[in-house]
Design an enzyme around this catalytic site. Structure first.
Site, PDB file in Angstrom:
ATOM      1  N   CYS A   1       0.861  -1.185   0.000  1.00 31.00           N
ATOM      2  CA  CYS A   1       0.000   0.000   0.000  1.00 31.00           C
ATOM      3  C   CYS A   1       0.895   1.231   0.000  1.00 31.00           C
ATOM      4  O   CYS A   1       2.085   1.144  -0.300  1.00 31.00           O
ATOM      5  CB  CYS A   1      -1.001  -0.020   1.155  1.00 31.00           C
TER       6      CYS A   1
ATOM      7  N   ASN B   1       2.403   1.549   4.244  1.00 30.04           N
ATOM      8  CA  ASN B   1       2.642   0.292   4.946  1.00 30.04           C
ATOM      9  C   ASN B   1       2.319   0.377   6.434  1.00 30.04           C
ATOM     10  O   ASN B   1       3.006  -0.200   7.271  1.00 30.04           O
ATOM     11  CB  ASN B   1       4.087  -0.187   4.725  1.00 30.04           C
TER      12      ASN B   1
ATOM     13  N   CYS C   1      -1.475   0.742   7.220  1.00 29.30           N
ATOM     14  CA  CYS C   1      -2.907   0.434   7.341  1.00 29.30           C
ATOM     15  C   CYS C   1      -3.298  -0.819   6.563  1.00 29.30           C
ATOM     16  O   CYS C   1      -3.477  -1.886   7.146  1.00 29.30           O
ATOM     17  CB  CYS C   1      -3.764   1.616   6.867  1.00 29.30           C
ATOM     18  N   ARG C   2      -3.449  -0.678   5.257  1.00 26.74           N
ATOM     19  CA  ARG C   2      -4.007  -1.760   4.435  1.00 26.74           C
ATOM     20  C   ARG C   2      -3.077  -2.953   4.270  1.00 26.74           C
ATOM     21  O   ARG C   2      -3.484  -4.101   4.495  1.00 26.74           O
ATOM     22  CB  ARG C   2      -4.407  -1.227   3.055  1.00 26.74           C
ATOM     23  N   SER C   3      -1.836  -2.712   3.838  1.00 29.34           N
ATOM     24  CA  SER C   3      -0.955  -3.859   3.570  1.00 29.34           C
ATOM     25  C   SER C   3      -0.568  -4.618   4.840  1.00 29.34           C
ATOM     26  O   SER C   3      -0.537  -5.859   4.818  1.00 29.34           O
ATOM     27  CB  SER C   3       0.266  -3.457   2.744  1.00 29.34           C
TER      28      SER C   3
ATOM     29  N   ASP D   1      -8.369   3.579   1.375  1.00 31.13           N
ATOM     30  CA  ASP D   1      -7.331   3.800   2.375  1.00 31.13           C
ATOM     31  C   ASP D   1      -7.961   4.325   3.662  1.00 31.13           C
ATOM     32  O   ASP D   1      -8.408   5.468   3.724  1.00 31.13           O
ATOM     33  CB  ASP D   1      -6.307   4.801   1.849  1.00 31.13           C
TER      34      ASP D   1
END
Length: 164
Positions: free
Chosen positions: A8, A11, A13-15, A127
């Site tokens: 993401c 690095n 939140c999402r990933s 995001d």
């Protein structure tokens, strides 16, 4: 060993959420010695930081560990080290392809996470750093990680007779 890298922007939140969920599923199925997983960001703003408090809180509520996870940036050798480079949105995919250059030409190991969930008819995982909606991201990540694990499990089964 098969390897997966979730990517993401920062690095945090999402990933890392995808990495933690995927790792949790691997451990539940006893596949942690067969499939390696990591995450990275295209940007360098959060290097060395733990996942975002929203991601940590959500993972805690679901009993999913994020122990030892620290933000890092995508590196050139990631292309050689990972079989799947799964980007959380269109911009992340573009940036990864730009960072990795001609190595990506003609290869499909770099793709968008939402390609795993075509029925959702949305191009990107939103995001939550900006939207604040970590639950929505968790739902997408859980479904997509399950789908990716199915895909890899099929790949492992097809390869099994060749090893015999």
């Amino acid at each position: 060993m098969i390897s997966v890298l979730f990517v993401c922007l920062g690095n945090i939140c999402r990933s890392p959420m995808a990495e933690a969920v995927f790792r949790h599923e691997l451990m539940a199925r006893g596949l942690e010695d067969v499939i390696k997983v990591d995450s990275a960001g295209t940007g360098d703003w959060h290097l060395g930081k733990v996942p975002h408090e929203g991601t940590r809180g959500l993972l805690d509520r679901h009993g999913i560990s994020y122990e030892g996870m620290r933000a890092r940036q995508v590196r050139l050798d990631d292309y050689d080290d990972y079989d799947y480079i799964v980007c959380m949105d269109t911009n992340n995919e573009r940036d990864v392809r730009q960072m990795l250059g001609s190595r990506c030409d003609g290869h499909d190991k770099v793709f968008k996470f939402m390609d795993l969930l075509p029925e959702r008819k949305t191009a990107d995982v939103p995001d939550p750093y900006y939207t604040g909606n970590f639950e929505e991201v968790y739902e997408l990540v859980s479904q997509g990680c399950a789908r990716l694990l199915e895909k890899i499990a099929e790949q492992l089964q097809e390869a099994e007779p060749a090893r015999s």
